[in-house]
Design a protein around this motif. Structure first.
Motif, short mmCIF file in Angstrom:
data_model
loop_
_atom_site.label_atom_id
_atom_site.label_comp_id
_atom_site.label_asym_id
_atom_site.label_seq_id
_atom_site.Cartn_x
_atom_site.Cartn_y
_atom_site.Cartn_z
N ASN A 241 37.73 7.74 20.38
CA ASN A 241 38.37 8.48 21.29
C ASN A 241 38.55 9.87 20.74
O ASN A 241 38.65 10.94 21.68
CB ASN A 241 39.60 7.95 21.51
CG ASN A 241 39.58 6.75 22.30
OD1 ASN A 241 38.60 6.40 23.00
ND2 ASN A 241 40.68 5.82 22.20
N ARG A 242 38.97 10.33 19.72
CA ARG A 242 38.85 11.75 19.06
C ARG A 242 37.56 12.23 19.39
O ARG A 242 37.61 13.76 19.50
CB ARG A 242 39.41 11.58 17.60
CG ARG A 242 40.84 11.11 17.42
CD ARG A 242 41.29 10.97 15.86
NE ARG A 242 41.37 12.51 15.34
CZ ARG A 242 41.44 12.93 14.14
NH1 ARG A 242 41.54 11.74 13.35
NH2 ARG A 242 41.48 13.80 13.64
N ARG A 244 35.13 11.88 21.29
CA ARG A 244 34.79 12.08 22.83
C ARG A 244 35.71 13.15 23.20
O ARG A 244 35.18 14.00 24.17
CB ARG A 244 35.18 10.69 23.59
CG ARG A 244 34.27 9.55 23.27
CD ARG A 244 34.77 8.34 23.93
NE ARG A 244 33.44 7.21 23.82
CZ ARG A 244 34.02 5.96 23.76
NH1 ARG A 244 35.40 5.44 23.78
NH2 ARG A 244 33.21 5.09 23.53
N ALA A 245 36.85 13.30 22.88
CA ALA A 245 37.66 14.55 23.33
C ALA A 245 37.17 15.87 22.65
O ALA A 245 37.14 16.85 23.50
CB ALA A 245 38.93 14.28 22.69
N ALA A 246 36.40 15.77 21.55
CA ALA A 246 35.90 16.84 20.85
C ALA A 246 34.47 17.52 21.35
O ALA A 246 34.30 18.62 21.31
CB ALA A 246 36.10 16.62 19.24
N PRO A 248 33.19 16.64 24.63
CA PRO A 248 33.03 16.09 25.94
C PRO A 248 31.56 15.81 26.65
O PRO A 248 30.60 16.71 26.41
CB PRO A 248 33.81 16.96 26.86
CG PRO A 248 33.89 18.02 26.09
CD PRO A 248 33.59 17.76 24.68
#
Length: 309
Positions: A241-242, A244-246, A248
Motif C-alpha cells: 500500500n505504501r 502503490r501510493a508512492a 501511482p
C-alpha cells in the motif's frame, strides 16, 4: 519506544492488517515468562547468555536481561560479526535467524565449549540450522513458539516433532488431534492493548496447527499475509500500500521466499518491467532496512501467490 506506564512495558508489532500496534505487558507477566524460560535451561548450567536479539523486543528483553538474572549468569549482546566469546564453557545463545549464519562460520569456537544451548524464537529455522546442529553433538536446540501478543505458547526440542504447550497456556475451542485449525490460546500472560485494559480472555494467532495430543501440536503454516524477516514481522500488504501510493499507476504484488540467513523473506513483483527502477527507488527511500524486500523484479509466470486472507 514510548514511555512505559507504571509496571508495564510496551512492545510494538506490525499488525496483521493496517499499521503497527502497541501491546503492553505487565511486570508480573514478564517475570512469569522469564521463569518459564529459565527453567528450560537450568539443567544445562549455562555460564553466559549470548544474544543477537535487540533488547527492545520481547525475546531480546527476556533472554538478554530477565533470564540471565534468574540463572545468575552474565549476558552479552553481540553483533553477528563479533564472533563467539572465548571466556565461557557453556553458553546459552539466544538466536535470531541470522545467528545460524554466524554459527555456521564458528566451528572452532563451538568445538571449544563443553555444551552449547541455542534457543530460537518465533521465526522459521533457516536451512543451515540443521547442518549446524548435526555438526556439533554438544549443541542442543530449543525452539520457542509464540508472539508479542501471547508471549511463549509452545516449546520444541531438537528441531523436529510436535510442540508442547507451555504449562500456563490453555488451547481455546475444539482441540481434535489430526484436525487443522487456527491456534487460539488463553492464559495469564496475554498482552493488553493498554495498561488499564482487562486481560484478554483469549488470543487467536495467525498460525495454523494440527493438534497432536492433549497439549501438543504441529505447526503447518500461517494464515495472514505476514512474513518474518530475521524474526521481525513485516506486513507485506502494508508495504504494498505504501509503495502503490508512492508510485501511482504501478501494478504490484509480492511473493514469499525462503532465505538461508533470514529464515524467510519476500520479493516485490512489478507487472510492468519498466517500472522496476521506480519501485526499487521507493523501497530504498520509504522503507526501513528491516522491512525491505529481498529485491524488486518483474512478475513472471508461475510466481507463488501469498497466503490468502
Amino acid at each position: 519506544m514510548q514511555a512505559p506506564a507504571a509496571g508495564f512495558t510496551p512492545y510494538r508489532t506490525s499488525g496483521t492488517t493496517g499499521g503497527p500496534v502497541t501491546w503492553w505487558r505487565g511486570r508480573d507477566q514478564l517475570d512469569a515468562e522469564a521463569e518459564l524460560l529459565a527453567g528450560l535451561f537450568a539443567d544445562a548450567r549455562p555460564d553466559l547468555v549470548v544474544t543477537h536479539a535487540p533488547p527492545e523486543h520481547l525475546f531480546g528483553h527476556l533472554m538478554g536481561v530477565l533470564v540471565p538474572r534468574l540463572l545468575g549468569v552474565p549476558a552479552t549482546r553481540l553483533h553477528l560479526l563479533d564472533g563467539l566469546p572465548a571466556d565461557c564453557a557453556r553458553p546459552l545463545i539466544a538466536a535470531v535467524p541470522a545467528t545460524w549464519w554466524a554459527l555456521g562460520h564458528a566451528a572452532r569456537a563451538l568445538g571449544r565449549y563443553e555444551r552449547v544451548e541455542v534457543v530460537h524464537s518465533t521465526a522459521p529455522l533457516p536451512e543451515r540450522a540443521a547442518a549446524v546442529c548435526a555438526a556439533h553433538e554438544r549443541l542442543r536446540l530449543t525452539e520457542l513458539h509464540g508472539s508479542t501478543e501471547t508471549g511463549l505458547v509452545g516449546v520444541r526440542r531438537g528441531g523436529a516433532g510436535a510442540w508442547e504447550l507451555a504449562r500456563d497456556v490453555t488451547p481455546v475451542g475444539p482441540w481434535l488431534p489430526g484436525t487443522e485449525r487456527r491456534l487460539s490460546v488463553s492464559g495469564p500472560r496475554l498482552a493488553r492493548t493498554a495498561p488499564d485494559a482487562a486481560l484478554p480472555d483469549a488470543f487467536v494467532l495467525d498460525d495454523l496447527v494440527v493438534p497432536a495430543g492433549p497439549r501438543s501440536y504441529r505447526l503447518v503454516g500461517r494464515r495472514a499475509r505476514l512474513v518474518k524477516v530475521n524474526g521481525r514481522r513485516v506486513n507485506a500488504d502494508g508495504v504494498l500500500n505504501r509503495l502503490r501510493a508512492a508510485v501511482p499507476g504501478c501494478r504490484l504484488s509480492w511473493t514469499p521466499v525462503s532465505d538461508p540467513v533470514r529464515g524467510e523473506w519476500y520479493e516485490i513483483l512489478a507487472e510492468d518491467p519498466a517500472t522496476v527502477p521506480r519501485v526499487a527507488h521507493a523501497v530504498s527511500t520509504l522503507l526501513p532496512p528491516a522491512e525491505r524486500p529481498r529485491r524488486v523484479r518483474p512478475a513472471l509466470m508461475g510466481d507463488a501467490e501469498p497466503p490468502s486472507r
